[in-house]
Design a protein around this motif. Structure first.
Motif, mmCIF file in Angstrom:
data_model
loop_
_atom_site.group_PDB
_atom_site.id
_atom_site.type_symbol
_atom_site.label_atom_id
_atom_site.label_comp_id
_atom_site.label_asym_id
_atom_site.label_seq_id
_atom_site.Cartn_x
_atom_site.Cartn_y
_atom_site.Cartn_z
ATOM 1 N N THR A 77 -13.324 14.186 -0.446
ATOM 2 C CA THR A 77 -12.948 12.818 -0.803
ATOM 3 C C THR A 77 -11.806 12.860 -1.809
ATOM 4 O OG1 THR A 77 -15.240 12.126 -0.508
ATOM 5 C CG2 THR A 77 -13.798 10.629 -1.714
ATOM 6 N N LYS A 79 -9.675 10.538 -4.431
ATOM 7 C CA LYS A 79 -9.754 9.264 -5.150
ATOM 8 C C LYS A 79 -8.578 9.148 -6.103
ATOM 9 C CE LYS A 79 -14.813 9.102 -5.273
ATOM 10 N NZ LYS A 79 -15.976 8.951 -6.162
ATOM 11 N N ARG A 100 -1.072 13.773 6.286
ATOM 12 C CA ARG A 100 -2.017 12.897 6.999
ATOM 13 C C ARG A 100 -1.565 11.457 6.777
ATOM 14 N NH1 ARG A 100 -7.474 15.193 7.946
ATOM 15 N NH2 ARG A 100 -7.002 17.311 8.611
ATOM 16 N N LYS A 103 -3.987 8.562 6.102
ATOM 17 C CA LYS A 103 -4.741 8.609 4.846
ATOM 18 C C LYS A 103 -3.897 8.189 3.641
ATOM 19 C CE LYS A 103 -8.325 10.240 6.961
ATOM 20 N NZ LYS A 103 -9.540 9.470 7.103
ATOM 21 N N LYS A 104 -2.686 7.717 3.858
ATOM 22 C CA LYS A 104 -1.772 7.327 2.785
ATOM 23 C C LYS A 104 -2.367 6.179 1.952
ATOM 24 C CE LYS A 104 1.836 5.185 4.218
ATOM 25 N NZ LYS A 104 3.135 4.774 4.760
ATOM 26 N N ILE A 105 -2.113 6.220 0.636
ATOM 27 C CA ILE A 105 -2.561 5.164 -0.282
ATOM 28 C C ILE A 105 -1.312 4.538 -0.898
ATOM 29 C CG2 ILE A 105 -3.872 4.638 -2.373
ATOM 30 C CD1 ILE A 105 -5.528 7.194 -1.824
ATOM 31 N N LYS A 117 -9.141 4.083 -5.261
ATOM 32 C CA LYS A 117 -8.923 3.933 -3.826
ATOM 33 C C LYS A 117 -9.313 5.269 -3.216
ATOM 34 C CE LYS A 117 -5.420 0.346 -3.947
ATOM 35 N NZ LYS A 117 -4.176 -0.151 -3.332
ATOM 36 N N ARG A 119 -10.096 8.001 0.042
ATOM 37 C CA ARG A 119 -9.816 8.464 1.405
ATOM 38 C C ARG A 119 -10.688 9.682 1.686
ATOM 39 N NH1 ARG A 119 -7.861 4.254 1.016
ATOM 40 N NH2 ARG A 119 -5.804 3.538 1.635
ATOM 41 N N GLU A 120 -11.344 9.669 2.845
ATOM 42 C CA GLU A 120 -12.208 10.775 3.286
ATOM 43 C C GLU A 120 -11.412 11.676 4.223
ATOM 44 O OE1 GLU A 120 -15.565 11.293 2.605
ATOM 45 O OE2 GLU A 120 -15.621 9.587 1.247
#
Length: 190
Positions: A77, A79, A100, A103-105, A117, A119-120
């Motif tokens: 994970t 965070k 990836r 999976k971008k934040i 925020k 992402r797994e």
């Protein structure tokens, strides 16, 4: 009177026999449990939750903030939370050097803070996880807290390397410990 004494002796004898049978059965069950719980090859134990890497920092426009680690489990994970600053920021996540995109934040421009925020990432055991925090603004900064969390099956920091030492009163032994989330382990003699 003889009958009462005979009854007491019979009850005592039955009690002793039941105790012996129960004690023997418990010893056999205990012995079997010990052997099966020390084997982790067939176990469904996924490991203990651990923070593989964490970082707190501030990102300027000249260089991104980077946090990286090697995954110790199949699932990890990532965070990231904004703790201050005004810059628009993008967080890129790489697995073994491959971006990836899904999976971008992203964090919008403005003076605010956020919760984590999350992402797994799946199927990453043994792979290098890299999180890159990129400031998109020239004049503003971005302050953050970032974590990479996963699972570890070893009580030894950094993995399951064998530990060598003297076991109380015995000769030098090499022991590989797994499956403890408390930082403690118990050695059983077979």
């Amino acid at each position: 009177m003889k009958k009462t004494v005979l009854n007491i002796q019979t009850i005592s004898l039955i009690t002793i026999l039941l105790f012996a049978v129960t004690f023997n059965a418990n010893a056999q069950i205990r012995k079997g449990v010990s052997r099966t719980t020390t084997s982790t090859s067939n176990s469904t134990f996924k490991g203990c939750p651990v923070t593989l890497a964490n970082k707190t920092g501030e990102v300027f426009s000249v260089a991104p903030g980077i946090i990286q680690t090697r995954a110790t489990s199949q699932r990890v994970t990532v965070k990231v939370k904004k703790t201050g600053g005004r810059a628009e920021t993008q967080v890129n996540i790489y697995v073994d050097g491959v971006l990836r995109r899904a999976k971008k934040i992203e964090f919008d421009n403005g003076n605010y803070t956020t919760k984590y925020k999350v992402r797994e990432l799946g199927n990453v055991q043994g792979k290098m996880i890299k999180v890159e925090i990129v400031n998109q603004s020239v004049a503003n900064t971005f302050r953050y807290k970032a974590k990479i969390e996963g699972f570890s099956k070893s009580i030894v920091k950094g993995g399951g390397a064998p530990i060598t030492g003297v076991v109380q009163g015995q000769v030098k032994k090499s022991i590989k410990t797994t499956g403890s989330c408390t930082g403690k382990t118990r050695l059983l003699k077979y």
